[in-house]
Enzyme design. Structure first.
Site, PDB file in Angstrom:
ATOM      1  N   GLU A   1      -5.742  -4.365  10.640  1.00 37.33           N
ATOM      2  CA  GLU A   1      -4.742  -3.334  10.730  1.00 37.33           C
ATOM      3  C   GLU A   1      -5.054  -2.571  12.069  1.00 37.33           C
ATOM      4  OE1 GLU A   1      -2.289  -2.406   6.607  1.00 37.33           O
ATOM      5  OE2 GLU A   1      -4.139  -0.875   7.012  1.00 37.33           O
TER       6      GLU A   1
ATOM      7  N   GLU B   1      -6.674   5.304   7.467  1.00 35.28           N
ATOM      8  CA  GLU B   1      -6.498   6.671   7.289  1.00 35.28           C
ATOM      9  C   GLU B   1      -7.747   7.302   6.527  1.00 35.28           C
ATOM     10  OE1 GLU B   1      -2.981   5.923   5.224  1.00 35.28           O
ATOM     11  OE2 GLU B   1      -2.090   5.350   7.182  1.00 35.28           O
TER      12      GLU B   1
ATOM     13  N   LYS C   1       0.251   4.262  -0.234  1.00 35.01           N
ATOM     14  CA  LYS C   1      -0.483   5.469   0.248  1.00 35.01           C
ATOM     15  C   LYS C   1       0.035   6.505  -0.765  1.00 35.01           C
ATOM     16  CE  LYS C   1      -0.145   3.528   4.584  1.00 35.01           C
ATOM     17  NZ  LYS C   1       0.161   3.573   5.933  1.00 35.01           N
TER      18      LYS C   1
ATOM     19  N   ASN D   1       0.989  -1.046   0.080  1.00 32.32           N
ATOM     20  CA  ASN D   1      -0.060  -0.010   0.012  1.00 32.32           C
ATOM     21  C   ASN D   1       0.922   1.222  -0.220  1.00 32.32           C
ATOM     22  OD1 ASN D   1      -2.042   2.044   0.482  1.00 32.32           O
ATOM     23  ND2 ASN D   1      -2.292   1.642   2.528  1.00 32.32           N
TER      24      ASN D   1
ATOM     25  N   GLY E   1       2.318   2.409  10.584  1.00 35.26           N
ATOM     26  CA  GLY E   1       3.669   3.243  10.295  1.00 35.26           C
ATOM     27  C   GLY E   1       4.396   3.718  11.595  1.00 35.26           C
TER      28      GLY E   1
ATOM     29  N   HIS F   1      -9.565   1.864   4.840  1.00 36.45           N
ATOM     30  CA  HIS F   1      -8.341   1.931   5.460  1.00 36.45           C
ATOM     31  C   HIS F   1      -8.497   2.927   6.425  1.00 36.45           C
ATOM     32  CE1 HIS F   1      -4.350   2.871   6.511  1.00 36.45           C
ATOM     33  NE2 HIS F   1      -3.684   1.830   5.927  1.00 36.45           N
TER      34      HIS F   1
ATOM     35  N   SER G   1       3.220  -2.066  10.195  1.00 37.85           N
ATOM     36  CA  SER G   1       4.571  -2.388  10.498  1.00 37.85           C
ATOM     37  C   SER G   1       5.288  -3.605  10.148  1.00 37.85           C
ATOM     38  CB  SER G   1       5.248  -1.885  11.975  1.00 37.85           C
ATOM     39  OG  SER G   1       4.804  -0.365  12.259  1.00 37.85           O
TER      40      SER G   1
HETATM   41  P1  PGA Z   1       2.823   0.294   7.431  1.00 37.54           P
HETATM   42  O1  PGA Z   1       1.407   0.780   6.906  1.00 37.54           O
HETATM   43  O2  PGA Z   1       3.122  -1.168   6.946  1.00 37.54           O
HETATM   44  O3  PGA Z   1       3.825   1.560   6.999  1.00 37.54           O
HETATM   45  O4  PGA Z   1       2.777   0.304   9.028  1.00 37.54           O
HETATM   46  C1  PGA Z   1       0.248  -0.434   6.704  1.00 37.54           C
HETATM   47  C2  PGA Z   1      -0.885   0.236   6.320  1.00 37.54           C
HETATM   48  O5  PGA Z   1      -1.486   1.335   6.443  1.00 37.54           O
HETATM   49  O6  PGA Z   1      -1.628  -0.491   5.110  1.00 37.54           O
END
Ligand code: PGA
Length: 251
Positions: A167, A97, A11, A9, A173, A95, A213
């Site tokens: 998640e 976000e 982003k 992903n 992140g 997601h 992560s």
């Molecule tokens: P990350 O993000 O691997 O950078 O923690 C995962 C995600 O939000 O899909």
């Protein structure tokens, strides 16, 4: 036996030339899709490039969002029909976000899921709890609520074919991944929610990813768990070498 699915992903990262360079670096090195489904979730701007660069390879392409109508006066939105026409196979929806910064609701996410299926693509439906919910030990009921609302009115066949990503928001992140036991337990909650709604056969087929992560160094721990069928990976999917290392750890 569920086939593993690893999805990057990106982003809101990369430029067109960076996306093209990534696709060219990985395209011939993608493991066979007999073993693992390898997916890149790109900003909409680069989807066409990724689809064309990955033709004839086992790399699949995901959008990170779409609208629930195919066309009309919806300035700035992304048509699911146009995504399907480009050759996009998956769409990430819900997601955290998008839920948090763009105020997407379970009801809207459910409409998106239906539109994605109607256009012959597959949703990767995300769920996950905040640190507050986690610390209050309310994760299971929160996840059950998100999944029940997100899947509303989908058929058993649709749910069997889709992907759900767990998640935890506190692990995205942050470098603070949920350990593999927590990931397995909550992916198990997702599976038992699907079982309650659709029965054992569907629950045994739906693929559930852990995300938050995940890196080449820790992906094997997650993949060893019974309820974890793959990973949704942000930061560690951005560089070609790291993306390939994630796939290599699984194939
Ligand atoms: P990350 O993000 O691997 O950078 O923690 C995962 C995600 O939000 O899909």
């Amino acid at each position: 036996m569920r086939k593993p699915i690893i999805a990057g992903n990106w982003k809101m990262n990369k430029t067109a030339s960076e996306a093209k360079a990534f696709a060219q670096a990985v395209a011939t090195k993608i493991p066979s899709n007999d073993k693992v489904d390898s997916v890149v979730g790109s900003p909409a701007l680069f989807l066409e490039t990724l689809v064309s660069e990955s033709k004839g390879t086992d790399l699949k392409v995901a959008a990170q969002n779409c609208y629930w109508e195919n066309a009309g006066a919806f300035t700035g939105e992304i048509s699911p029909a146009a995504l399907a026409d480009l050759g996009v196979q998956y769409v990430i929806i819900g997601h955290s976000e998008r839920r948090e910064y763009f105020h997407e609701t379970d009801e809207e996410i459910n409409k998106k899921a239906k539109a994605i299926f109607a256009n012959g693509m597959l949703p990767i439906l995300c769920c996950g709890e905040s640190l507050e919910t986690y610390e209050a030990e309310k994760t299971a009921e929160w996840i059950e609520g998100q999944i029940t609302a997100g899947l509303a009115d989908l058929s058993a066949e649709q749910v069997s074919s889709m992907v759900i990503a767990y998640e935890p928001i506190w692990a995205i992140g942050t470098g603070k991944s949920a350990d593999a036991t927590i990931a397995d337990t909550i992916c198990g909650v997702v599976r038992s929610t699907v079982e309650k709604l659709y029965g054992n056969d569907v629950a045994s087929k739906v693929r559930i990813q852990y995300g938050g992560s995940v890196k080449p160094e820790n992906i094997a721990e997650y993949m060893a768990k019974e309820n974890v069928d793959g990973a949704l990976v942000g930061g560690a999917s951005l560089e070609a070498d790291s993306f390939l290392a994630l796939l290599d750890a699984v194939k």
